[in-house]
Design a protein around this motif. Sequence first.
Motif, PDB file in Angstrom:
ATOM      1  N   UNK A 165     -47.890  76.286  27.114  1.00 37.86           N
ATOM      2  CA  UNK A 165     -46.436  76.448  27.083  1.00 37.86           C
ATOM      3  C   UNK A 165     -45.733  75.128  26.789  1.00 37.86           C
ATOM      4  N   UNK A 166     -46.235  74.043  27.356  1.00 40.21           N
ATOM      5  CA  UNK A 166     -45.621  72.740  27.118  1.00 40.21           C
ATOM      6  C   UNK A 166     -45.804  72.301  25.671  1.00 40.21           C
ATOM      7  N   UNK A 167     -47.014  72.446  25.140  1.00 39.83           N
ATOM      8  CA  UNK A 167     -47.273  72.028  23.766  1.00 39.83           C
ATOM      9  C   UNK A 167     -46.513  72.894  22.765  1.00 39.83           C
ATOM     10  N   UNK A 168     -46.442  74.198  23.037  1.00 38.97           N
ATOM     11  CA  UNK A 168     -45.714  75.078  22.126  1.00 38.97           C
ATOM     12  C   UNK A 168     -44.226  74.762  22.115  1.00 38.97           C
ATOM     13  N   UNK A 169     -43.645  74.538  23.282  1.00 37.92           N
ATOM     14  CA  UNK A 169     -42.226  74.199  23.341  1.00 37.92           C
ATOM     15  C   UNK A 169     -41.948  72.869  22.661  1.00 37.92           C
ATOM     16  N   UNK A 170     -42.865  71.913  22.806  1.00 34.77           N
ATOM     17  CA  UNK A 170     -42.698  70.613  22.160  1.00 34.77           C
ATOM     18  C   UNK A 170     -42.738  70.745  20.639  1.00 34.77           C
TER      19      UNK A 170
END
Length: 267
Positions: free
Chosen positions: A153-158
């Motif tokens: 989720x963090x990498x996708x949002x970034x």
Amino acid sequence: MNTNIAIGRYIPVDSPLHGMDPRIKILFTIASIIVLFSISNTAVLVAMYLFLTVLVAVSRLGIVYIFKSIKSIWMLLFLAFAFQIFGQNGRVVVDLGFLTITETSLYNALVNVSRLVFLIIISTIFTGTTSPIRIADAVESILNSFRVPKSFSHELSLVLTIAIRFIPVISDEAKNIIDSQKSRGASLDSGRFIERIKSLFPILIPLLINTVRRADDLALAMDVRCYSGYQGRTKFKKMRMKKTDFVYMIILFGILTVFLVIDKLWI
């Protein structure tokens, strides 16, 4: 070559939509697109456009800013209209032998183009009223709510936020390159079709090189700041729903529900 792109630009003005929780805006944007492509009644489509007009006024982004977002995709709108206007049954409106246009094809073409325009405007409102950082936090928060692994989720949002942020940056870079080439005597808007295609290479090649350089600089800046993913990261501002956010959510999703119900029950 149109470089005046409005999508992805955050406009910091004071409006109710700017202060709304970004998670609500993301879910509302997705829900609006789903409802838009689910309804088929012309009157309901017109009502959705009237509702969209109210959102544009409330956002305080300005008609000129919204018009730029539509103008930037005029070629896509033209192609969508052209592909839909052929090969349909119904009463013939125009018959030129090699070109036949019927009422059904014309109606479908206009409806599909209007849906694309709606999609662009609602996306422009979302990106224009939400900063990239809040978009990243909202996407990560929504994915975490569905028990998606935190690393993903963090990498996708970034990645999503960087992609949105780079749209206006690349647009401005392309405009600067075009102005530089024209100042050197390059003819970009004249000549035959093949010549215009060839004239794009002096623009696309420097643009590609500069984009790669920006990506490398961004990666270096993240590395210098010891970025290592989601591990050990904290939020400077934690998102919390306010009472007004709940009111906005009930109103916005309630209106979409009314549109969907009316379309399904329309006789």
